[in-house]
Design a protein around this motif. Structure first.
Motif, PDB file in Angstrom:
ATOM      1  N   GLY A 114       6.768  20.517   6.264  1.00  0.00           N
ATOM      2  CA  GLY A 114       7.270  19.464   7.147  1.00  0.00           C
ATOM      3  C   GLY A 114       6.264  18.968   8.160  1.00  0.00           C
ATOM      4  O   GLY A 114       6.609  18.142   9.017  1.00  0.00           O
ATOM      5  N   LEU A 115       5.015  19.425   8.080  1.00  0.00           N
ATOM      6  CA  LEU A 115       4.023  19.055   9.082  1.00  0.00           C
ATOM      7  C   LEU A 115       3.776  17.546   9.113  1.00  0.00           C
ATOM      8  O   LEU A 115       3.789  16.919  10.178  1.00  0.00           O
ATOM      9  CB  LEU A 115       2.706  19.782   8.812  1.00  0.00           C
ATOM     10  N   THR A 116       3.537  16.954   7.952  1.00  0.00           N
ATOM     11  CA  THR A 116       3.225  15.524   7.934  1.00  0.00           C
ATOM     12  C   THR A 116       4.427  14.678   8.340  1.00  0.00           C
ATOM     13  O   THR A 116       4.269  13.657   9.006  1.00  0.00           O
ATOM     14  CB  THR A 116       2.738  15.094   6.538  1.00  0.00           C
ATOM     15  N   ALA A 117       5.637  15.103   7.957  1.00  0.00           N
ATOM     16  CA  ALA A 117       6.831  14.363   8.360  1.00  0.00           C
ATOM     17  C   ALA A 117       7.015  14.407   9.877  1.00  0.00           C
ATOM     18  O   ALA A 117       7.372  13.406  10.504  1.00  0.00           O
ATOM     19  CB  ALA A 117       8.058  14.930   7.660  1.00  0.00           C
ATOM     20  N   ALA A 118       6.744  15.555  10.487  1.00  0.00           N
ATOM     21  CA  ALA A 118       6.862  15.678  11.943  1.00  0.00           C
ATOM     22  C   ALA A 118       5.848  14.787  12.651  1.00  0.00           C
ATOM     23  O   ALA A 118       6.137  14.236  13.718  1.00  0.00           O
ATOM     24  CB  ALA A 118       6.660  17.132  12.355  1.00  0.00           C
ATOM     25  N   TRP A 119       4.675  14.632  12.078  1.00  0.00           N
ATOM     26  CA  TRP A 119       3.660  13.763  12.663  1.00  0.00           C
ATOM     27  C   TRP A 119       4.012  12.288  12.473  1.00  0.00           C
ATOM     28  O   TRP A 119       3.732  11.449  13.354  1.00  0.00           O
ATOM     29  CB  TRP A 119       2.310  14.065  12.026  1.00  0.00           C
ATOM     30  N   ALA A 163       0.824  -1.212   0.000  1.00  0.00           N
ATOM     31  CA  ALA A 163       0.000   0.000   0.000  1.00  0.00           C
ATOM     32  C   ALA A 163       0.854   1.257   0.000  1.00  0.00           C
ATOM     33  O   ALA A 163       0.525   2.253  -0.662  1.00  0.00           O
ATOM     34  CB  ALA A 163      -0.926  -0.010   1.219  1.00  0.00           C
ATOM     35  N   ALA A 164       1.978   1.239   0.737  1.00  0.00           N
ATOM     36  CA  ALA A 164       2.856   2.400   0.781  1.00  0.00           C
ATOM     37  C   ALA A 164       3.444   2.699  -0.589  1.00  0.00           C
ATOM     38  O   ALA A 164       3.493   3.856  -1.030  1.00  0.00           O
ATOM     39  CB  ALA A 164       3.978   2.159   1.794  1.00  0.00           C
ATOM     40  N   PRO A 166      -2.295  18.012  -0.422  1.00  0.00           N
ATOM     41  CA  PRO A 166      -1.141  18.275  -1.282  1.00  0.00           C
ATOM     42  C   PRO A 166      -0.368  16.990  -1.585  1.00  0.00           C
ATOM     43  O   PRO A 166      -0.027  16.241  -0.656  1.00  0.00           O
ATOM     44  CB  PRO A 166      -0.288  19.244  -0.449  1.00  0.00           C
ATOM     45  N   PRO A 167      -0.103  16.673  -2.850  1.00  0.00           N
ATOM     46  CA  PRO A 167       0.604  15.435  -3.186  1.00  0.00           C
ATOM     47  C   PRO A 167       1.954  15.293  -2.486  1.00  0.00           C
ATOM     48  O   PRO A 167       2.379  14.176  -2.175  1.00  0.00           O
ATOM     49  CB  PRO A 167       0.777  15.543  -4.709  1.00  0.00           C
ATOM     50  N   ALA A 168       2.630  16.410  -2.188  1.00  0.00           N
ATOM     51  CA  ALA A 168       3.926  16.336  -1.511  1.00  0.00           C
ATOM     52  C   ALA A 168       3.804  15.781  -0.099  1.00  0.00           C
ATOM     53  O   ALA A 168       4.788  15.286   0.465  1.00  0.00           O
ATOM     54  CB  ALA A 168       4.565  17.718  -1.471  1.00  0.00           C
ATOM     55  N   TRP A 169       2.631  15.850   0.495  1.00  0.00           N
ATOM     56  CA  TRP A 169       2.424  15.335   1.852  1.00  0.00           C
ATOM     57  C   TRP A 169       2.131  13.839   1.861  1.00  0.00           C
ATOM     58  O   TRP A 169       2.240  13.187   2.897  1.00  0.00           O
ATOM     59  CB  TRP A 169       1.255  16.060   2.517  1.00  0.00           C
ATOM     60  N   ILE A 170       1.733  13.301   0.737  1.00  0.00           N
ATOM     61  CA  ILE A 170       1.293  11.902   0.701  1.00  0.00           C
ATOM     62  C   ILE A 170       2.466  10.942   0.860  1.00  0.00           C
ATOM     63  O   ILE A 170       2.341   9.891   1.507  1.00  0.00           O
ATOM     64  CB  ILE A 170       0.511  11.624  -0.596  1.00  0.00           C
ATOM     65  N   GLY A 171       3.640  11.296   0.289  1.00  0.00           N
ATOM     66  CA  GLY A 171       4.806  10.412   0.371  1.00  0.00           C
ATOM     67  C   GLY A 171       5.213  10.068   1.801  1.00  0.00           C
ATOM     68  O   GLY A 171       5.306   8.883   2.158  1.00  0.00           O
ATOM     69  N   PRO A 172       5.486  11.080   2.668  1.00  0.00           N
ATOM     70  CA  PRO A 172       5.866  10.756   4.051  1.00  0.00           C
ATOM     71  C   PRO A 172       4.811   9.948   4.796  1.00  0.00           C
ATOM     72  O   PRO A 172       5.145   9.057   5.583  1.00  0.00           O
ATOM     73  CB  PRO A 172       6.048  12.146   4.693  1.00  0.00           C
TER      74      PRO A 172
END
Length: 430
Positions: A171-176, A93-94, A111-117
């Motif tokens: 960097g919000l999603t990566a921090a989470w 799935a990842a 935002p598509p950039a947030w989906i990767g992390p």
């Protein structure tokens, strides 16, 4: 059970506080547009993780709790049978989410950039949950409280605070997501310490995989639907009414984690005992557990909901200007959660009795009702329409198992064991 229930409630309370603080930092540190997109992204990730867990954790609780009579012989085989399919599926799935980030972002407003992390952390979330659940099968609530109740929300809050100070919305999603890496390692260490030497075997015991998934498979589908039910409303609001409305709805409903996680804490402590009581045919013991936990749940949550409904117009202002528009949503939320807590842990008791297919049908019916109301009302009423849909689904989800328990076992959430749950003797012998 009382001590385990209190531990679960404390851990759940810490998670709830962490979620509220994260929402506060995000809404205060970033625009409503960014906050709504972030909340939708996190909801999407948690839905995916809930599906990918396959409810293997509850399956392990069931088998480990039942194995106590023969000292958890060969439990490592059951643990591998639960973890390996979850790991393989979540890795697939990842990879898929990374490859299709653009269309996923276009459909959900994330935002598509947030989906990767978030995609890369899916295996960590799913596997750590399964391992922590297995520790509860041994009757130990401490790993769940310390790892997922204390460490995880604190680490996520620290990371998001750092992003807010730096103004780095990217960097919000990566921090989470990053704290899930040490969470997985800690979950494995905690489980390994609880496995006796006799539990280790070089391979699967005969029938291990078949037995685990024969019990768990129907509930896996139910858990997937349940995961969607819990957070799909946020994604739908973002997609149908925009991220600003999604931010308002998320903030107004963030406090529902208080009631949900209090119930989850009690369920985590009571589930192994309910399994053993129902497996042994001790219906009176199961009735005592059900009615006692219902009273504790009502006593712990009703004052919170009454206060929240009354104070919502003022409480929501702490998140920033404009968020007090969600006061109506807060009233609907409070009334619904009070009704749900009065039903007790009906679905937990139903699955502990082995009726996983019935539970699946109940949850599916709740999701159909919720989504139907959401799609009909969100375009016109926004966040309030989503609250109405969620409320309808919650009521269906709690009433259906309650009716089945009463008809099949004569179990009710309140009865002669309700008041005795407050007697000091119950706490001394728990």
């Amino acid at each position: 059970m009382a001590r385990g229930g209190v531990a679960g409630v404390v851990g759940g309370g810490m998670v709830a506080v962490g979620q509220v603080l994260v929402a506060l930092v995000v809404t205060r540190g970033f625009t409503a547009q960014v906050a709504g997109a972030f909340f939708a992204a996190i909801a999407l990730c948690q839905i995916a993780a809930g599906v990918l867990r396959l409810d293997a954790g509850n399956g392990l609780v069931y088998f480990i709790a039942r194995s106590r009579a023969y000292d958890h012989h060969g439990m490592s085989g059951y643990i591998r049978a639960g973890v390996v399919p979850v790991l393989v599926l979540s890795l697939a799935a990842a990879v898929s989410a990374c490859l299709f980030a653009e269309p996923i972002g276009a459909a959900t407003g994330v935002p598509p950039a947030w989906i990767g992390p978030l995609a890369l952390v899916l295996p960590l979330i799913a596997c750590s949950d399964v391992l922590l659940s297995a520790t509860r099968g041994f009757g130990d609530m401490r790993p769940t409280v310390y790892v997922s109740g204390l460490f995880l929300p604190a680490a996520q809050l620290a990371g998001i605070c750092a992003m807010a100070v730096a103004g780095a919305e990217a960097g919000l999603t990566a921090a989470w997501a990053l704290p899930y890496l040490p969470v997985l390692a800690l979950a494995w260490v905690c489980l390994k310490r609880r496995l006796p030497e006799s539990a280790y075997r070089p391979g699967y015991m005969p029938g291990t995989f078949r037995d685990l998934w024969r019990h768990t498979a129907p509930r896996s589908a139910g858990a997937a639907i349940q995961a969607a039910f819990q957070r799909l409303d946020i994604v739908l609001v973002a997609a149908l009414a925009g991220p600003v409305e999604a931010a308002c709805y998320t903030v107004a409903t963030r406090f529902k984690a208080v009631g949900q996680l209090a119930g989850q804490g009690l369920a985590q402590a009571a589930q192994p005992r309910l399994v053993r009581a129902l497996a042994a045919g001790e219906l009176e013991r199961a009735r005592e557990l059900y009615q006692s936990t219902t009273l504790w749940l009502v006593a712990a949550t009703w004052p919170v909901w009454v206060a929240y409904a009354a104070l919502a117009p003022w409480l929501l202002r702490i998140f920033g200007p404009g968020y007090d528009a969600g006061a109506g949503v807060a009233v609907v939320l409070a009334a619904t959660m009070m009704a749900a807590s009065a039903c007790g842990m009906a679905d937990v008791v139903l699955t502990a009795a082995g009726h996983t297919t019935t539970s699946l049908r109940n949850i599916a019916a709740a999701v159909v009702v919720a989504v139907t109301v959401d799609v009909a009302l969100i375009p016109e009423y926004g966040a309030l329409g989503a609250a109405a849909g969620w409320s309808a689904g919650v009521l269906v989800k709690n009433v259906l198992p309650l009716v089945r328990l009463h008809r099949t076992y004569g179990l009710r959430p309140f009865g002669r064991h309700t008041l005795t749950a407050l007697h000091p003797r119950m706490w001394r012998t728990a």
